[in-house]
Design a protein around this motif. Structure first.
Motif, PDB file in Angstrom:
ATOM      1  N   ALA A  82      24.719   4.485 -38.984  1.00 41.78           N
ATOM      2  CA  ALA A  82      23.710   3.813 -38.138  1.00 41.78           C
ATOM      3  C   ALA A  82      24.341   3.295 -36.847  1.00 41.78           C
ATOM      4  N   THR A  83      25.527   2.712 -36.956  1.00 38.03           N
ATOM      5  CA  THR A  83      26.162   2.138 -35.761  1.00 38.03           C
ATOM      6  C   THR A  83      26.656   3.241 -34.840  1.00 38.03           C
ATOM      7  N   THR A  84      27.142   4.313 -35.414  1.00 36.86           N
ATOM      8  CA  THR A  84      27.594   5.435 -34.582  1.00 36.86           C
ATOM      9  C   THR A  84      26.411   6.023 -33.806  1.00 36.86           C
ATOM     10  N   LEU A 108      10.132  -4.533 -39.181  1.00 34.21           N
ATOM     11  CA  LEU A 108      10.596  -3.200 -38.758  1.00 34.21           C
ATOM     12  C   LEU A 108      10.131  -2.151 -39.768  1.00 34.21           C
ATOM     13  N   VAL A 109       8.934  -1.663 -39.573  1.00 32.67           N
ATOM     14  CA  VAL A 109       8.365  -0.626 -40.447  1.00 32.67           C
ATOM     15  C   VAL A 109       7.608   0.374 -39.572  1.00 32.67           C
ATOM     16  N   PRO A 110       7.388   1.600 -40.088  1.00 33.07           N
ATOM     17  CA  PRO A 110       6.643   2.566 -39.285  1.00 33.07           C
ATOM     18  C   PRO A 110       5.260   2.026 -38.920  1.00 33.07           C
ATOM     19  N   ASP A 111       4.767   2.444 -37.787  1.00 29.48           N
ATOM     20  CA  ASP A 111       3.422   2.097 -37.292  1.00 29.48           C
ATOM     21  C   ASP A 111       3.265   0.664 -36.797  1.00 29.48           C
ATOM     22  N   THR A 171      18.892  -0.254 -41.420  1.00 27.86           N
ATOM     23  CA  THR A 171      19.331   0.821 -40.521  1.00 27.86           C
ATOM     24  C   THR A 171      18.219   1.786 -40.161  1.00 27.86           C
ATOM     25  N   ARG A 172      16.998   1.535 -40.649  1.00 26.36           N
ATOM     26  CA  ARG A 172      15.941   2.523 -40.427  1.00 26.36           C
ATOM     27  C   ARG A 172      15.089   2.261 -39.195  1.00 26.36           C
ATOM     28  N   GLY A 175      15.424   5.275 -37.310  1.00 27.23           N
ATOM     29  CA  GLY A 175      16.794   4.793 -37.126  1.00 27.23           C
ATOM     30  C   GLY A 175      16.933   3.867 -35.930  1.00 27.23           C
ATOM     31  N   LEU A 176      18.132   3.363 -35.751  1.00 29.10           N
ATOM     32  CA  LEU A 176      18.368   2.359 -34.707  1.00 29.10           C
ATOM     33  C   LEU A 176      18.601   2.989 -33.335  1.00 29.10           C
ATOM     34  N   ASP A 177      18.650   4.321 -33.288  1.00 24.88           N
ATOM     35  CA  ASP A 177      18.822   4.988 -31.988  1.00 24.88           C
ATOM     36  C   ASP A 177      17.477   5.422 -31.403  1.00 24.88           C
TER      37      ASP A 177
END
Ligand code: URA
Ligand code: ZN
Length: 383
Positions: A225-227, A135-138, A164-165, A170-172
């Motif tokens: 993060a969960t919210t 889970l990293v950018p790109d 959480t990133r 983020g997770l949303d």
């Protein structure tokens, strides 16, 4: 299957040897550096947080050696551990590095678990694991789906741990929807764990060691993060996702009615979710790493209360904290929080066990569930 009741630790970490070796090659956070103490001994220190307090934490074989994990388990009567890589996982790597290392570490963890001893008289292993996604950018969605597939095909990995990133937003992030869908389909448990805390400026300039980032920053990060995940509708779109939150969900149980009220009064969000915010608390699993019986009791009350918000069901049974206890699971956070002075057992572990034992309103079978029965069900630890 065991007739005796097993003690199962679902919050316990490792820096696998391959990962620890990588940290030793680095000179910026996260890294492990060697130094010499004032009395001439050499030691290694772990630096993983930005503005790492107190020159980092001393580390040793507890952090990577499987024999040490098993000795720790024996010393505390822990039968089974569901082990996860500790923070900051692969967050600091490029997409191509993260993809390769995720795959290697998932295989390493499978080997770590599959070659562990059996629980005496029971045909299950002493070690199971949470895998890693890159889970990293790109990173491409295909790479993430490939990692979900890899984990779901490794028999001793029963879930995955994530920070959480997400992939940077983020997770949303809606880009994660295919990943949630794949995880839900595979039936893997997602352990959401903090690393970054909150803005370090809030901590002022006194040296308080690691206390503020760990006691407050970590749980608030999980709370936020969960919210955000709830607000983005992930739990409406993927209702069978099984999320396990670290440190009893941070402050989310305490703030869930306030959250519900803020949503109800906000024109942007009011009609976005299918349910009252408190309903989603009942979709979560929470570790019992809270160190006090009052906190555990309260969290179980909040989980039980969530059932009131299930639409289409008129709840008739009593919403006792006993009901809520079924979604709570014992953890230690090993190898973090070692005693400052050598002792046979670790205070951090004993305190969490005592807390479970002392919750008012939890019966014997509730306590046994939190100590192990709930984990056996959640992770299907019968084979
Ligand atoms: N400190 C960490 O960095 N990670 C944990 O999981 C616990 C304490
Ligand atoms: Zn932890």
């Amino acid at each position: 299957m065991a007739s005796r009741k097993l003690l199962v630790d679902i919050h316990t970490h490792v820096y696998l040897p391959r990962y620890a070796s990588l940290l030793r090659t680095r000179t910026s956070v996260p890294f492990i550096r060697s130094s010499t103490t004032r009395d001439g001994k050499s030691e290694e220190r772990l630096l993983i947080l930005d503005h790492e307090p107190s020159g980092g934490r001393p580390v040793g074989p507890q952090y990577w050696d499987r024999e040490e994990k098993l000795k720790f388990m024996d010393r505390h009567g822990i039968d089974v551990s569901v082990v996860s890589t500790a923070n900051p996982w692969l967050d600091f790597l490029s997409a191509s590095q993260a993809q390769i290392l995720a795959s290697e570490l998932n295989d390493d963890l499978e080997q770590y678990c599959s070659t562990s001893p059996d629980v005496p008289d029971v045909s299950i292993k002493r070690l199971y694991g949470f895998g890693l996604l890159p889970l990293v950018p790109d990173i491409t969605t295909a790479s993430l789906l490939h990692a979900v597939d890899q984990i779901s095909n490794l028999p001793h990995l029963r879930g995955l741990i994530m920070g959480t990133r997400g992939i940077g937003k983020g997770l949303d992030d809606e880009a994660l929807d295919p990943v949630w869908a794949a995880i839900e389909k595979a039936g893997l448990v997602v352990f959401i764990h903090p690393h970054y805390g909150v803005d370090g400026k809030s901590w002022g300039d006194k040296d308080n060691g690691h206390v503020l980032p760990l006691a407050l920053g970590f749980p608030f990060e999980t709370t936020i993060a969960t919210t955000r995940l709830i607000l983005s509708g992930v739990l409406d779109r993927f209702p069978l996702l099984r999320l396990l939150l670290a440190h009893s969900g941070g402050a989310l149980p305490q703030l869930s009615s306030r959250l519900a009220s803020c949503i109800d009064h906000d024109p942007v969000v009011a009609s976005r979710l299918k349910h009252d915010a408190r309903y989603y608390l009942g979709k979560l699993y929470l570790d019992a790493v809270a160190y006090g019986p009052e906190e555990l009791g309260f969290v179980s009350d909040v989980i039980a209360r969530s059932k009131k918000f299930e639409t289409g069901t008129s709840v008739t049974g009593s919403l006792t904290r006993s009901l809520g206890s079924q979604q709570m699971l014992f953890g230690t956070d090993h190898p973090f929080f070692p005693p400052l002075y050598s002792t046979e057992t670790w205070k951090s572990v004993v305190e969490n066990l005592e807390a479970i034992n002392e919750v008012q309103g939890w019966g014997q079978s509730d306590k046994e569930g939190v100590r192990g029965g709930n984990a056996i069900t959640l992770f299907n630890l019968t084979k």
